[in-house]
Design a protein around this motif. Structure first.
Motif, short mmCIF file in Angstrom:
data_model
loop_
_atom_site.label_atom_id
_atom_site.label_comp_id
_atom_site.label_asym_id
_atom_site.label_seq_id
_atom_site.Cartn_x
_atom_site.Cartn_y
_atom_site.Cartn_z
N LEU A 436 0.81 -1.22 0.00
CA LEU A 436 0.00 0.00 0.00
C LEU A 436 0.85 1.28 0.00
N LYS A 437 2.15 1.11 -0.07
CA LYS A 437 3.04 2.28 -0.09
C LYS A 437 2.66 3.23 -1.23
N ASN A 438 2.58 4.51 -0.89
CA ASN A 438 2.24 5.55 -1.88
C ASN A 438 0.84 5.43 -2.47
N LYS A 439 -0.01 4.65 -1.81
CA LYS A 439 -1.37 4.48 -2.33
C LYS A 439 -2.35 5.37 -1.55
N THR A 440 -3.42 5.79 -2.23
CA THR A 440 -4.49 6.53 -1.55
C THR A 440 -5.67 5.59 -1.34
N ILE A 441 -6.03 5.41 -0.07
CA ILE A 441 -7.13 4.51 0.28
C ILE A 441 -8.39 5.37 0.51
N ILE A 442 -9.52 4.87 0.03
CA ILE A 442 -10.79 5.59 0.21
C ILE A 442 -11.82 4.62 0.77
N CYS A 443 -12.71 5.11 1.64
CA CYS A 443 -13.87 4.30 2.01
C CYS A 443 -15.13 5.12 1.91
N LYS A 444 -16.24 4.45 1.61
CA LYS A 444 -17.56 5.08 1.61
C LYS A 444 -18.58 4.02 1.98
N ALA A 445 -19.55 4.42 2.79
CA ALA A 445 -20.56 3.47 3.26
C ALA A 445 -21.92 3.79 2.66
N THR A 446 -22.77 2.77 2.64
CA THR A 446 -24.16 2.91 2.18
C THR A 446 -25.06 2.53 3.35
N ASP A 447 -26.07 3.35 3.63
CA ASP A 447 -26.96 3.01 4.75
C ASP A 447 -28.19 2.27 4.26
N SER A 448 -29.05 1.88 5.20
CA SER A 448 -30.19 1.02 4.84
C SER A 448 -31.25 1.76 4.02
N SER A 449 -31.14 3.09 3.88
CA SER A 449 -32.02 3.81 2.93
C SER A 449 -31.31 3.99 1.60
N TYR A 450 -30.19 3.33 1.43
CA TYR A 450 -29.34 3.45 0.23
C TYR A 450 -28.82 4.87 -0.01
N ASN A 451 -28.65 5.62 1.08
CA ASN A 451 -27.89 6.87 0.97
C ASN A 451 -26.42 6.50 0.98
N ILE A 452 -25.64 7.21 0.17
CA ILE A 452 -24.21 6.94 0.07
C ILE A 452 -23.45 8.20 0.44
N GLN A 453 -22.31 8.05 1.04
CA GLN A 453 -21.50 9.23 1.39
C GLN A 453 -21.14 10.02 0.13
N PRO A 454 -21.17 11.36 0.21
CA PRO A 454 -20.81 12.16 -0.96
C PRO A 454 -19.31 12.12 -1.23
N GLU A 455 -18.97 12.16 -2.52
CA GLU A 455 -17.56 12.09 -2.89
C GLU A 455 -16.82 13.37 -2.51
N LYS A 456 -17.38 14.50 -2.91
CA LYS A 456 -16.62 15.74 -2.83
C LYS A 456 -16.91 16.55 -1.59
#
Ligand code: MTE
Ligand code: MO
Length: 477
Positions: A436-456
């Motif tokens: 994972l050296k020099n890598k950018t890790i991202i996470c985003k979750a989805t809730d039970s209403s299918y809302n997803i975290q905004p990217e920006k």
């Protein structure tokens, strides 16, 4: 002016001395403590700090701690208040950027000892665990440290984040009473009477409205403590259901259905007051508790001893500590935490509070879906996900190449919560093979209403730095 000068000049033998006297007088208007005390109104507000006099009239509406708080100090010295609200003296920008430009003169009868004996109100705050990440100690603002988050799905009491607006209140337990008012009916309970009522246990995560504010500050300056992602913790709370207490004071479901009661008000011993919608308070599936135990112990002083309101799924501030009274109403409660700027989520294009009508903006109650990357080592990435409103986490997506490709993380502790009453966070992990050296890790979750975290983050940035749930990114060096 010119006139006076000529007269004075002609009647004086030392030219330099007179000019000197004049320029000083022009630069520094002099006022006595008594003069200042007359400017004590909303539309005419002066304060002193040290030997200086400031006109704060135009600042009153913008005061982050609320209009009522700054009004306590007008016509007087700021010292006794700034001794309590140390965020002012801890942050030199507040003096230099905000107060200094409002200077209008100096005190003619300045007495350096006038406020000398105002005591340090933080003297009785509890001793805290050194592992917390402190932003300030007076008032205490400290995050749970990153290294201890993933070790404990239930956060041990001493590792819980602390967010206090004031000194921790000193409470005389023998005279403590919880009061509940509903119209003309009222109920007063001592602590021992309260503990005899039917109790319930609930595991709930509490997240501060300003969690992850620090990332917003890379976009533009926000008002508030620059929190990383550690202003979130989880406990098992034991207490009495608010619904049961309200029913005891003759609140009915019909009162709420018909809109006679719309909000429930709560006041705390340290002066904080908030309200929540009556629908949440009376909801049999809402699990709102008045807790007296946190993880099987009396609630620690920092976290609300003896009684704390737990509003599962709502932003940190609604979970008020040191609770003393409950009231029913058809209005939201007044004060900065409910109607003031403190918990108003402004649009990202508003950089000046004066451009909005705060009364028209909803105060944060339930929080949006959130997830964070907490621990990364050579074989596994670990983090948490949580959503307000009791909405469960259905999925967490992780990318290790800055969003080009994605994988689904494995949900761990918290996964089996009821998806409509998932008050606690869900831990997740992803096994990795690549370096994972020099890598950018991202996470985003989805809730039970299918809302997803905004990217920006740019599109959700807001002046108070609330509700940052943008994709969480970490760059591995
Ligand atoms: N009475 C009172 N309740 C309060 C606060 C406070 O300062 N006084 N801080 C609030 C805020 S902003 C948060 S985020 C949480 C923090 O709870 P903790 O200190 O137990 O983590 O409590 C909330 N309840
Ligand atoms: Mo908070």
């Amino acid at each position: 002016m010119f006139y006076k000068k000529t007269i004075l000049l002609s009647s004086s033998c030392s030219l330099i001395g007179v000019i000197d006297m004049f320029s000083k007088k022009n630069k520094e208007n002099k006022y006595s403590y008594e003069d200042v005390s007359k400017h004590n109104k909303l539309n005419d507000a002066w304060v002193t700090y040290g030997k200086n006099v400031y006109n704060v009239t135009n600042f009153i509406n913008e005061h982050p701690g609320g209009q009522d708080k700054i009004m306590l100090a007008v016509g007087k010295g700021l010292e006794p208040y700034w001794n309590t609200y140390k965020q002012h003296t801890n942050d030199p920008d507040i003096f230099n950027d905000i107060l200094k430009p409002m200077k209008i003169g100096e005190l003619s009868d300045y007495d350096p000892h006038k406020y000398k004996n105002t005591k340090d109100p933080y003297i009785n705050d509890p001793i805290r665990d050194y592992r917390l990440n402190f932003h300030s100690t007076s008032p205490c603002i400290a995050e749970t440290c990153k290294n201890s988050i993933m070790d404990n799905w239930i956060t041990p009491n001493e590792l819980w984040y602390v967010r206090n607006y004031h000194p921790v209140p000193n409470i005389d337990i023998n005279n403590f009473e919880l009061s509940i008012f509903n119209n003309d009916k009222s109920l007063k309970l001592s602590l021992s009477e309260f503990k005899k009522l039917k109790t319930k246990k609930i595991v709930s995560t509490i997240q501060c409205g300003g969690n992850r504010r620090r990332e917003y500050n890379n976009i533009d300056k926000t008002i508030g403590t620059s929190l990383n992602f550690g202003a979130i913790s989880t406990a098992e709370w034991e207490g009495v259901l608010l619904r049961d207490l309200l029913i005891n004071t003759k609140v009915t479901d019909q009162d709420v259905l018909e809109g006679k009661i719309k909000h429930i008000h709560f006041e705390a011993i340290d002066g904080v007051k908030i309200s929540i919608p009556a629908e949440k308070a009376m909801n049999i599936y809402g699990d709102v508790l008045i807790a007296f135990k946190m993880n099987g112990e009396d609630i620690p002083k920092d976290h609300g001893y003896p009684l704390r309101l737990i509003v599962p799924g709502h932003v940190g501030i609604r979970n008020i500590k040191w609770l003393k009274s409950i009231n029913t109403s058809d209005q939201e409660i007044d004060g900065t935490w409910q109607r003031g700027i403190s918990y108003k989520g402004l649009p990202h294009y508003i950089k000046d509070v004066k451009k909005v009508n705060l009364q028209e903006i909803a105060s944060v109650q339930e929080m949006p879906v959130q997830s964070c990357i907490v621990d990364v080592n050579s074989s596994v990435i670990k983090g948490f996900a949580w959503c307000g409103g009791g909405r469960g986490i259905v999925r967490v997506d992780v990318s290790t190449d800055n969003g080009k490709t994605w994988e689904e993380a494995v949900l761990k502790e918290g996964k089996y919560q009821n998806p409509s009453r998932a008050w606690a966070w869900t831990f997740w992990e992803l096994k990795v093979k690549d370096d994972l050296k020099n890598k950018t890790i991202i996470c985003k979750a989805t809730d039970s209403s299918y809302n997803i975290q905004p990217e920006k983050i740019e599109n959700i940035w807001n002046l108070r730095g609330l509700n940052n749930n943008s994709w969480h990114k970490i760059h591995i060096k």
